[in-house]
Design a protein around this motif. Structure first.
Motif, short mmCIF file in Angstrom:
data_model
loop_
_atom_site.label_atom_id
_atom_site.label_comp_id
_atom_site.label_asym_id
_atom_site.label_seq_id
_atom_site.Cartn_x
_atom_site.Cartn_y
_atom_site.Cartn_z
N UNK A 198 24.10 46.10 48.92
CA UNK A 198 24.26 45.79 47.52
C UNK A 198 25.73 45.77 47.12
N UNK A 199 26.48 46.76 47.61
CA UNK A 199 27.90 46.81 47.29
C UNK A 199 28.63 45.62 47.91
N UNK A 200 28.23 45.23 49.12
CA UNK A 200 28.87 44.08 49.76
C UNK A 200 28.66 42.81 48.96
N UNK A 254 32.83 39.33 43.40
CA UNK A 254 34.09 39.53 42.67
C UNK A 254 35.27 38.95 43.44
N UNK A 255 35.23 39.07 44.75
CA UNK A 255 36.31 38.53 45.57
C UNK A 255 36.37 37.01 45.48
N UNK A 256 35.21 36.36 45.52
CA UNK A 256 35.21 34.91 45.42
C UNK A 256 35.69 34.45 44.05
N UNK A 257 35.38 35.20 43.02
CA UNK A 257 35.85 34.84 41.68
C UNK A 257 37.36 34.96 41.57
N UNK A 258 37.88 36.06 42.04
CA UNK A 258 39.32 36.31 41.90
C UNK A 258 40.12 35.45 42.88
N UNK A 259 39.68 35.38 44.12
CA UNK A 259 40.46 34.71 45.15
C UNK A 259 40.31 33.20 45.10
#
Length: 82
Positions: free
Chosen positions: A1-3, A9-14
């Motif tokens: 779930x955390x992954x 969030x990583x795909x949004x920011x990066x």
């Protein structure tokens, strides 16, 4: 779930933000993040706290509660219109 949450969030920011920034630079249109100064300060505080908490590679419940309190403060300030 955390992954899954970290991946989202990583795909949004990066990916998303830099692509939108590049498109705005290419087209000459302004890119406005639509955050008030209070929200910008809250995000900055959250990033600083995250950097401090993750510095040693381990977290605990108190550090998690710190992030929850920051999130609750962010939501309350947004509801108040600040």
């Amino acid at each position: 779930m955390v992954n899954i949450a970290l991946g989202a969030s990583l795909s949004t920011v990066i990916l998303t933000v830099p692509v939108m920034e590049a498109i705005s630079l290419y087209t000459g249109q302004p890119f406005i993040m639509a955050m008030t100064s209070v929200q910008t300060v809250m995000v900055t505080i959250t990033l600083i706290v995250a950097a401090i908490n993750l510095n040693d590679g381990q977290t605990n419940a108190i550090e998690g509660m710190t992030h929850f309190v920051l999130f609750a403060t962010f939501v309350m300030l947004t509801v108040l219109g600040l």
